[in-house]
Design a protein around this motif. Structure first.
Motif, PDB file in Angstrom:
ATOM      1  N   TRP A 112      75.231  -2.805 -28.008  1.00 37.60           N
ATOM      2  CA  TRP A 112      74.788  -3.961 -27.563  1.00 37.60           C
ATOM      3  C   TRP A 112      74.396  -4.033 -26.145  1.00 37.60           C
ATOM      4  O   TRP A 112      73.539  -4.581 -24.824  1.00 37.60           O
ATOM      5  N   THR A 151      66.636  -9.921 -28.230  1.00 31.50           N
ATOM      6  CA  THR A 151      66.783  -8.845 -29.718  1.00 31.50           C
ATOM      7  C   THR A 151      67.946  -9.063 -30.075  1.00 31.50           C
ATOM      8  O   THR A 151      68.265  -9.099 -31.213  1.00 31.50           O
ATOM      9  N   MET A 152      68.736  -8.900 -29.169  1.00 26.15           N
ATOM     10  CA  MET A 152      70.184  -7.899 -29.381  1.00 26.15           C
ATOM     11  C   MET A 152      71.264  -9.660 -29.497  1.00 26.15           C
ATOM     12  O   MET A 152      72.458  -9.328 -30.509  1.00 26.15           O
ATOM     13  N   VAL A 181      70.864 -12.230 -30.961  1.00 21.26           N
ATOM     14  CA  VAL A 181      70.729 -12.578 -32.220  1.00 21.26           C
ATOM     15  C   VAL A 181      71.029 -11.817 -32.769  1.00 21.26           C
ATOM     16  O   VAL A 181      71.844 -13.273 -34.116  1.00 21.26           O
ATOM     17  N   GLU A 182      71.887 -10.501 -33.323  1.00 22.23           N
ATOM     18  CA  GLU A 182      72.918 -10.083 -33.926  1.00 22.23           C
ATOM     19  C   GLU A 182      74.099  -9.783 -33.711  1.00 22.23           C
ATOM     20  O   GLU A 182      74.689  -9.751 -34.042  1.00 22.23           O
ATOM     21  N   ASP A 183      74.326 -10.513 -32.229  1.00 22.94           N
ATOM     22  CA  ASP A 183      75.717 -10.111 -31.768  1.00 22.94           C
ATOM     23  C   ASP A 183      75.598 -10.884 -31.229  1.00 22.94           C
ATOM     24  O   ASP A 183      75.473 -11.975 -30.511  1.00 22.94           O
ATOM     25  N   ASP A 184      76.944 -11.509 -32.035  1.00 19.51           N
ATOM     26  CA  ASP A 184      77.680 -13.658 -31.841  1.00 19.51           C
ATOM     27  C   ASP A 184      77.864 -13.493 -30.406  1.00 19.51           C
ATOM     28  O   ASP A 184      77.702 -14.012 -29.370  1.00 19.51           O
ATOM     29  N   TYR A 238      75.172 -12.947 -27.437  1.00 25.04           N
ATOM     30  CA  TYR A 238      74.409 -14.480 -27.935  1.00 25.04           C
ATOM     31  C   TYR A 238      75.115 -15.739 -26.809  1.00 25.04           C
ATOM     32  O   TYR A 238      74.929 -15.920 -25.953  1.00 25.04           O
ATOM     33  N   HIS A 291      62.216 -14.151 -32.021  1.00 19.60           N
ATOM     34  CA  HIS A 291      63.445 -14.497 -31.672  1.00 19.60           C
ATOM     35  C   HIS A 291      63.923 -16.552 -31.402  1.00 19.60           C
ATOM     36  O   HIS A 291      65.059 -16.406 -31.216  1.00 19.60           O
ATOM     37  N   ASP A 315      65.281 -18.490 -34.012  1.00 22.71           N
ATOM     38  CA  ASP A 315      66.637 -18.326 -34.222  1.00 22.71           C
ATOM     39  C   ASP A 315      67.543 -18.083 -33.201  1.00 22.71           C
ATOM     40  O   ASP A 315      68.677 -19.262 -33.473  1.00 22.71           O
TER      41      ASP A 315
END
Length: 590
Positions: free
Chosen positions: A275, A342-343, A345-348, A351, A409, A412
């Motif tokens: 990330w 983008t990141m 969305v995947e990395d809490d 986020y 994104h 989400d």
């Protein structure tokens, strides 16, 4: 019985697969020299440590150190045995040695047909020795009658195809690349010219202004900022410089990593978390274990623990930066916006760091998530851009906050906001039910407008649209057309059925009519609009028909909805009818 090793085959393996380029022999000799000096210091000797690299004519070079040297027994054990190393013992504990695998000297056979080594051990009464090795696996050892100082000198003569690696400019370039920050002085000598290679201050020991200037000098771009990196368990010191330009997540990462001040790789991809795409790192470690090629680290538990700790350094910096320098933080977010989304969305954790600073299109204008959460406990989000356009203007008038989730994104990202704000509710906006939130008419008005609604339903049945009447703001919007993906799919299927051959049309008909209930769009008439009110109060069925058709097609146009041939004809017919009525009235008045 023992395995037989083809040494030439091993050398080919090293040159073609293990090492990235032939020039690594400079690194291997430099590493051996520095480790020899380290070993002698461990013996308690006092001496002026130095490594000298000398370039001779006929493409010959020598590496000389005043380290611990080798005895004959050590030569047999460590030079004549592949995989043997004086530094292999207890590899999982911290030490001061760079090399560990006993294959480094073989890299010299990639560029030279013979290795000549002159050495004298630091042990008392040790005799000077000469070792000559060849790539066919043969070697010789002899005692020298002349005296040589304590230490080791390695001589190499280039193979013709590698002559350029023995030129002054190339040797200088490789020495600086690998050994610029080594603590042991490294001298480069050609004839009478002599200079010290490693007089520079390492970036990880620089203050922020020095580090900014250093990065700008090597990258030709001024970084946004410098992030200090430390890891106690990995013995890591370093910096991460924030890139001043946007990068793709698929771009190759270019972290520069040193092991005990010796360059390991200037293109390492995984020393920082995935990330952390918006920074490039310059890192020195004393504890991580290299692979045999010494161009990467062994990915063990220690490696991943260090990577996580470096990631925490970056996260702590970002949190502090958001409070200390909001303008710089906004610049960072703006430059790397697409990749951050983008990141996130995947990395809490990422986020949680960035979501409050990301901007979204809403019915109240463009807002950051922090601004949204400040005033709203209920947030609606649309799944498509078309759905957002249908309701955006009307939603603001009803004091409803609707976020456009149609961009990549955004849907989400908005849906996850409840993870950081538990008192907030996020609902997917059902555009077909949106009009139900408007004020209903009283019983008397409903009875008055019912004939108009019945006529509208009959006219629009073929377009899968049903009508209703509500009060809503703003008053200048006469009708609101709401649809969703299901309605759009069925309309597309109907067009496909009409245009397709008989077999395919039958298949589409079964899917459209037999497997699913037909969904309907909604056309909501605004009873707050004067034109709608006049149309509903008209006693002329033809005028009401033309009004309904024009309201419907106008709503399609305003909502950027596609119009089929029948809808285009309907729009043209209704317009012509109003034009004729207007022109006829003008003639009568004249």
């Amino acid at each position: 019985m023992n395995f037989q090793v083809n040494l030439q085959g091993v050398i080919d393996l090293l040159s073609n697969h293990l090492y990235s380029e032939p020039g690594v022999f400079i690194r291997e000799l430099l590493q051996n020299s520095v480790d020899a000096v380290t070993a002698r210091k461990r013996l308690g000797h006092t001496f002026d440590e130095t490594v000298k690299v000398e370039i001779f004519s006929s493409h010959t070079i020598s590496f000389t150190d005043n380290g611990c040297g080798l005895t004959e027994e050590e030569i047999e054990q460590f030079l004549a045995r592949i995989g043997g190393s004086a530094k292999r013992e207890d590899q999982d504990s911290a030490d001061d040695f760079i090399g560990q695998f006993g294959v480094g000297l073989l890299s010299c056979f990639v560029v030279s047909e013979e290795i000549v080594l002159i050495t004298r051990s630091a042990n008392e009464d040790a005799e000077p020795l000469e070792w000559r090795g060849k790539p066919d696996g043969t070697y010789s050892i002899k005692k020298l009658k002349r005296q040589v100082p304590v230490g080791t000198t390695v001589y190499l003569k280039a193979k013709p195809e590698f002559d350029d690696y023995f030129e002054y400019y190339r040797v200088s370039e490789l020495l600086e690349k690998y050994g610029q920050y080594l603590p042991t002085p490294v001298m480069l000598i050609e004839e009478k010219y002599e200079r010290t290679i490693n007089e520079s201050k390492p970036p990880w020991l620089m203050d922020k202004p020095e580090a900014m200037a250093y990065v700008e000098g090597i990258a030709y771009n001024k970084p946004l900022d410098i992030i200090p990196l430390t890891s106690v368990i990995g013995g890591v010191q370093g910096i991460a410089h924030i890139l001043p330009y946007a990068v793709s997540l698929q771009d190759e990462k270019k972290h520069r990593v040193y092991l005990k001040n010796m360059l390991l790789s200037d293109r390492m991809t995984n020393i920082l978390p995935p990330w952390a795409f918006f920074v490039n790192g310059i890192i020195n470690t004393s504890s991580l274990r290299p692979t045999a090629s010494r161009e990467a680290f062994q990915e063990n538990d220690l490696f991943f623990a260090v990577r996580d700790e470096l990631g925490e350094c970056i996260k702590r910096y970002l949190i502090e930066l958001a409070n200390r320098d909001a303008d710089l933080f906004r610049r960072l977010v703006l430059i790397h916006y697409a990749s951050i989304k983008t990141m996130a969305v995947e990395d809490d954790e990422l986020y949680a760091l960035f979501i409050r600073h990301l901007r979204f299109e809403t019915s109240y204008g463009e807002l950051t998530m922090a601004e949204i959460l400040l005033d709203h406990r209920l947030v609606y989000v649309t799944t498509t851009l078309d759905e957002y356009r249908q309701v955006a203007r009307v939603a603001r008038a009803q004091e409803l906050l609707v976020v456009n989730g149609g961009y990549v994104h955004d849907l989400d990202l908005v849906r996850k906001v409840t993870e950081i704000a538990e008192d907030v509710t996020v609902d997917i906006l059902n555009t077909l039910e949106f009009a139900n939130q408007f004020e209903e008419l009283d019983l008397e008005d409903r009875l008055t407008v019912q004939p108009f609604i019945d006529q509208s339903d009959a006219l629009l049945e073929s377009f899968q649209c049903r009508s209703l009447v509500r009060w809503f703001e703003p008053a200048d919007i006469p009708v609101l057309y709401n649809t969703n993906q299901d309605v759009n799919f069925f309309k597309l299927a109907e067009e496909s059925e009409q245009r397709a051959n008989e077999l395919f049309a039958d298949i589409v008909h079964v899917i459209r009519n037999d497997l699913y209930d037909t969904p309907y769009a909604k056309l909501c008439f605004n009873y707050n609009n004067p034109m709608v009110r006049k149309a509903m109060e008209s006693n002329d069925p033809q005028l009401r028909k033309a009004s309904i058709e024009l309201f419907y097609t106008q709503a399609l146009l305003l909502g950027n909805h596609p119009m089929g041939p029948a809808e285009l004809r309907m729009m043209n017919d209704s317009l012509l009818q109003f034009m004729n009525r207007g022109l006829d009235g003008a003639e009568v008045a004249r």
